[in-house]
Design an enzyme around this catalytic site. Structure first.
Site, PDB file in Angstrom:
ATOM      1  N   SER A  27       0.937  -0.988   0.007  1.00 32.35           N
ATOM      2  CA  SER A  27      -0.033  -0.132  -0.111  1.00 32.35           C
ATOM      3  C   SER A  27       0.915   1.308  -0.105  1.00 32.35           C
ATOM      4  CB  SER A  27      -0.867  -0.047   1.498  1.00 32.35           C
ATOM      5  OG  SER A  27      -0.061  -0.061   2.505  1.00 32.35           O
ATOM      6  N   ASP A  77       7.766  -9.935   6.916  1.00 37.21           N
ATOM      7  CA  ASP A  77       7.639  -9.044   8.265  1.00 37.21           C
ATOM      8  C   ASP A  77       8.986  -8.537   8.814  1.00 37.21           C
ATOM      9  OD1 ASP A  77       7.038  -7.908  10.681  1.00 37.21           O
ATOM     10  OD2 ASP A  77       5.892  -9.723  11.512  1.00 37.21           O
ATOM     11  N   VAL A  78       9.159  -7.283   8.433  1.00 39.13           N
ATOM     12  CA  VAL A  78      10.540  -6.887   8.847  1.00 39.13           C
ATOM     13  C   VAL A  78      10.776  -6.772  10.415  1.00 39.13           C
ATOM     14  CG1 VAL A  78      10.960  -5.463   6.558  1.00 39.13           C
ATOM     15  CG2 VAL A  78       9.751  -4.468   8.494  1.00 39.13           C
ATOM     16  N   TYR A 165       8.371   9.189  17.114  1.00 32.69           N
ATOM     17  CA  TYR A 165       8.525   9.038  15.945  1.00 32.69           C
ATOM     18  C   TYR A 165       9.357   9.799  14.919  1.00 32.69           C
ATOM     19  CZ  TYR A 165       6.669   9.351  10.833  1.00 32.69           C
ATOM     20  OH  TYR A 165       6.700   9.176   9.421  1.00 32.69           O
TER      21      TYR A 165
END
Length: 268
Positions: A27, A77-78, A165
């Protein structure tokens, strides 16, 4: 690219005979990156934790692919270090790695839990570290390669509720710069793209609030949000010979946000 030969400017952005792994291809920016790389001739492996989404991207990419390059999908899946190492071993020669997967918990620092902190750091920063260690050695052995990560305007400009973040994005920038310094002599390039506000699943929370959406739009020089497709050109550039002398850089694709020092303090 051989500087002793005349440059073929007509094919400067072509990626024929190169294999690109796009992580987060299911996505958003990852999907558009995969489409753009395929359209420029690369063989693309679309990787995502959501295999069905990766397969949809691969199917669409195949319709855009030029030169008969293959496009495939893979679940990855990292957050699983062993899965990353397995992928590197099974995929073999990879010329370009693009990683877009990220998450954000929008809370002020004093409201954060340790579990939330670990979740954001693990996906946004630790996974990049694991990807570099898994894929860069092969690139160094072959004397070529390009790894492309995504930071954010938050790597250089913060706001309340975005501290962790922002820290991961600033950390990613410095991690990639260090990799550029250490592996540049081996011919491997490391760069990051710094988006502004982009209409992706990660920004759903603020996009659904009309006041936030409008406020963020007004903070950029262009006065709007970007579409994921508007990041794809930067990916192609950093993957191709057009950027053969570019490494350790942060390419801002932020609509002029950082140029005009945009800032928005959200309501508590």
């Amino acid at each position: 690219m051989n500087a002793d030969q005349d440059t073929d400017y007509g094919n400067l952005f072509r990626l024929d005979r190169r294999r690109a792994l796009v992580i987060g291809a299911g996505s958003g920016i990852g999907r558009e990156s995969a489409l753009a790389l395929a359209a420029h001739g690369a063989e693309v492996i679309c990787a995502d934790r959501d295999l069905a989404a990766a397969e949809q991207t691969a199917e669409h990419s195949l319709t855009l692919s030029t030169g008969g390059a293959a496009v495939t999908a893979r679940r990855l899946d990292v957050l699983d270090q062993q899965a990353i190492e397995t992928a590197a071993a099974e995929l073999g020669e990879i010329d370009v790695v693009v990683f877009t997967a990220a998450t954000n918990v929008r809370k002020r620092l004093l409201d954060y839990s340790s579990e939330e902190f670990d979740r954001v750091v693990s996906l946004n920063l630790r996974s990049a570290f694991d990807l570099i260690r898994a894929f860069a050695p092969g690139m160094a052995e072959r004397g070529r390669g390009s790894m492309i990560g995504f930071t954010s305007i938050r790597a250089v400009a913060v706001e309340p509720g975005q501290g962790v973040y922002a820290a991961t994005k600033a950390g990613l920038l410095q991690l990639m710069r260090t990799a550029a310094a250490e592996l540049g002599p081996s011919g491997v390039r490391f760069n990051v793209i710094g988006p502004g506000v982009v209409e992706t699943p990660l920004t759903t929370q603020i996009r659904n609030d009309p006041d936030w959406y409008r406020a963020y739009a007004e903070k950029s020089a262009l006065g709007r949000w970007s579409k994921p497709s508007e990041l794809a050109g930067a990916v192609v550039y950093l993957a191709s010979d057009a950027s053969s002398f570019v490494t350790g850089s942060q390419l801002m694709v932020d609509g002029g946000w950082t140029a005009v020092d945009g800032r928005y303090t959200p309501p508590r």
